[in-house]
Scaffold this active site. Sequence first.
Site, PDB file in Angstrom:
ATOM      1  CG  HIS A  34     -45.007 -49.435  68.871  1.00 42.80           C
ATOM      2  ND1 HIS A  34     -44.131 -49.463  69.921  1.00 42.80           N
ATOM      3  CD2 HIS A  34     -44.538 -48.513  68.013  1.00 42.80           C
ATOM      4  CE1 HIS A  34     -43.178 -48.577  69.713  1.00 42.80           C
ATOM      5  NE2 HIS A  34     -43.387 -47.992  68.557  1.00 42.80           N
ATOM      6  CE  LYS A  50     -52.784 -44.135  72.142  1.00 45.38           C
ATOM      7  NZ  LYS A  50     -52.785 -45.478  72.681  1.00 45.38           N
ATOM      8  NE  ARG A  90     -60.065 -52.771  72.014  1.00 43.28           N
ATOM      9  CZ  ARG A  90     -58.879 -53.346  72.119  1.00 43.28           C
ATOM     10  NH1 ARG A  90     -58.778 -54.603  72.508  1.00 43.28           N
ATOM     11  NH2 ARG A  90     -57.770 -52.680  71.856  1.00 43.28           N
ATOM     12  CD  GLU A 112     -46.879 -41.926  76.861  1.00 48.63           C
ATOM     13  OE1 GLU A 112     -46.230 -42.957  76.602  1.00 48.63           O
ATOM     14  OE2 GLU A 112     -48.068 -41.938  77.188  1.00 48.63           O
TER      15      GLU A 112
HETATM   16  P1  ADP Z   1     -51.849 -48.427  71.194  1.00 48.41           P
HETATM   17  O1  ADP Z   1     -53.070 -47.801  71.760  1.00 48.41           O
HETATM   18  O2  ADP Z   1     -51.604 -48.018  69.785  1.00 48.41           O
HETATM   19  O3  ADP Z   1     -51.759 -49.896  71.416  1.00 48.41           O
HETATM   20  P2  ADP Z   1     -50.144 -47.944  73.469  1.00 48.41           P
HETATM   21  O4  ADP Z   1     -50.093 -46.616  74.106  1.00 48.41           O
HETATM   22  O5  ADP Z   1     -50.931 -48.993  74.148  1.00 48.41           O
HETATM   23  O6  ADP Z   1     -50.642 -47.755  71.982  1.00 48.41           O
HETATM   24  O7  ADP Z   1     -48.678 -48.479  73.246  1.00 48.41           O
HETATM   25  C1  ADP Z   1     -48.408 -49.612  72.481  1.00 48.41           C
HETATM   26  C2  ADP Z   1     -47.001 -50.126  72.733  1.00 48.41           C
HETATM   27  O8  ADP Z   1     -46.044 -49.112  72.461  1.00 48.41           O
HETATM   28  C3  ADP Z   1     -46.731 -50.514  74.163  1.00 48.41           C
HETATM   29  O9  ADP Z   1     -47.105 -51.828  74.418  1.00 48.41           O
HETATM   30  C4  ADP Z   1     -45.234 -50.316  74.289  1.00 48.41           C
HETATM   31  O10 ADP Z   1     -44.542 -51.399  73.752  1.00 48.41           O
HETATM   32  C5  ADP Z   1     -44.974 -49.154  73.403  1.00 48.41           C
HETATM   33  N1  ADP Z   1     -44.949 -47.909  74.194  1.00 48.41           N
HETATM   34  C6  ADP Z   1     -45.998 -47.141  74.504  1.00 48.41           C
HETATM   35  N2  ADP Z   1     -45.624 -46.082  75.253  1.00 48.41           N
HETATM   36  C7  ADP Z   1     -44.294 -46.187  75.407  1.00 48.41           C
HETATM   37  C8  ADP Z   1     -43.287 -45.401  76.065  1.00 48.41           C
HETATM   38  N3  ADP Z   1     -43.596 -44.272  76.689  1.00 48.41           N
HETATM   39  N4  ADP Z   1     -42.005 -45.813  76.015  1.00 48.41           N
HETATM   40  C9  ADP Z   1     -41.673 -46.946  75.357  1.00 48.41           C
HETATM   41  N5  ADP Z   1     -42.551 -47.724  74.717  1.00 48.41           N
HETATM   42  C10 ADP Z   1     -43.849 -47.358  74.733  1.00 48.41           C
END
Ligand code: ADP
Length: 665
Positions: free
Chosen positions: A235, A116, A297, A200
């Site tokens: 999440h 990431k 993917r 973040e």
């Molecule tokens: P993963 O790779 O584990 O799926 P992501 O980075 O895609 O992780 O984030 C998954 C979920 O977490 C997102 O869909 C969102 O709901 C929440 N999320 C991610 N980043 C943030 C953020 N900076 N602030 C609030 N919610 C977040």
Amino acid sequence: MFSKILIANRGEIACRVMRTAKSMGIRTVAVYSEADCDAMHVKMADEAVHIGPPAVADSYLRIDKIVEACKLTGAQAVHPGYGFLSENPDFVETLNAAGIAFIGPTADAIRAMGLKDAAKALMVEAGVPVVPGFHGTEQDPDYLAERAAEIGYPVLIKARAGGGGKGMRRVDDPADFKEALEGAQREGLASFGDASCLIEKYLVTPRHIEIQVFGDSHGNVVHLFERDCSLQRRHQKVIEEAPAPGVDDSMRAAMGASAVKAAQAIGYQGAGTVEFIADVSEGLSSDKFYFMEMNTRLQVEHPVTEAITGQDLVAWQLQVAAGGKLPMQQSELKINGWAFEARLYAEDVPAGFLPATGTLEHLSLPDLNARVDTGVAQGDVISSHYDPMIAKVIATGNSRLEALNALAVALADSRIAGATTNLQFLQALCAHDVFRKGGMDTGLIDRELDSLIKEPVADIAAKSVAALVQLNRLSTGDASSPWSSCRNYRHWGDATQRALISYKGENVSATVVENAQGLSVTIGRKDCPVKVLSGRATSQKSGEAALQFAADRCDVAWALHGNAMTVFVRGEIHEFGVIDPLAVGSGDDAGGDTVLSPMPGLVRVVSAIAGQSVNTGDALLVLEAMKMEHTLRAPRDGVIAEVLTSEGEQVEAGSVMIALEPEDD
Ligand code: ADP
């Protein structure tokens, strides 16, 4: 085009890929672990190769075994599905070195997006907006805590190698930062072999909107519009839809262009998803969406995109992997209608979405007006080895509400017994006012959890159904035969039978009287007249019937399993105990003096110490199951009498892990 491909996956996605391959005249090879000998994906494939014991590390993650299976069967290409090896660049390289094509992007593209932090840096360079935060390499906890303070709380700690919601911790209070960091690092290390984290800004009211992209080896990249995946728990996505409510053409164009830019930056080939988080604290706006990550993917939720575009994304993948051009250009792609997908899981929602296991004693999924992607059949076991997904239910409509109503109907038509599922929770979500209006954000489920998990209480009609099933009065067989409808016929007087069932631990005694009007079930002081219009057994242990109650006509279904009975009535699911009248009076449940393992898992952290005083909700230990950490907490105030487990121990479901001193009142 390939003539034979191997699918390095299991479950619904393996079956879904095979469906398209078969329709294109491509032969399919399945791989399977010992636990999956009789699995649907194995039966569906033209050939199947056994690759090892149940544990994924010994089977579905074994690159060498999969390459060997390709050689053995002559498969020319491998479709990885999602999860497992789908985003593993070493796998791609090993396949390519063996002259086997990977149905997905290049190893370099996967690497570029795999972490990431590096992906965010790349996106900043490509001019794609990213969430403010720290994504450097320095990992000293004090240093990270300083960065978090700079970003401003609340912050989100993410394992840089994370995925599927694992390795993520929201922190609201600086005092909790270090503990949360340790948790995210541990989860990152356990699941992905990488403890590094990024920080973040935590957006308080976000929506998750992602763009489906596709690239080919000729330099073309298009997007297939957006999906909204804001309905999440822990999440992880629960219900997804396409298009996203409230996204207008200009926002769609802005997000689509950013996603295409992201894909182009890494020379992307195949299916990919660029995930954005949109800050909706002041409504949707085309300058308030940020890149989160790119999944290199096919996504679980790809069917909603297929539904609104009329395209088969697996067919696109195959075409691109075989060196072909994208089947369509951007200008040819159009959105038609609306689609929803609900993920039906074996999980215990009220217990905190804990993965559940069990045998699917009864499974009937809607076959009309909905697409169902599944990889299990009645009788299959949902084990703790794999993801507990049972099916994806996809419904469409011309408008959003039409599609959502179709999803609700499809879920009401889904009947599963033998494993705890999230079916009722999904139905409650479909009926939720905010979601129905498209006003959700990713926090909706958490905020509304209490109302969403409110379990319906069985009324007299539901209890009557259970009593009638117990007495075998509903599988009337041939309803037109007088012998099946009047089995308790008496020349004079009413025929009376008694049924004994249990509901939520309490015995329920019902008296059933048959008279000229039909049946009358009496429970306590209440009477429930019911007429069996028709009824039939659907298997030895399950059946369905049409019943006429005083107020309404209603279709019911039931399934018997072990000492339990699941009754489906008016979209509600009720569990009853089937009581053996000879055994009445024995047995008692343990009190609240113990903490049991809710599922099989590995004890990661034990913080409880014998003799220590605890308050309700205090964290006692951390259990890792299915690569997720679950914190087990004190069930009440008290003193710990004994700690019966230790870090590193593998425990079974129901093992006593902590004992509290008995309460003296
Ligand atoms: P993963 O790779 O584990 O799926 P992501 O980075 O895609 O992780 O984030 C998954 C979920 O977490 C997102 O869909 C969102 O709901 C929440 N999320 C991610 N980043 C943030 C953020 N900076 N602030 C609030 N919610 C977040």
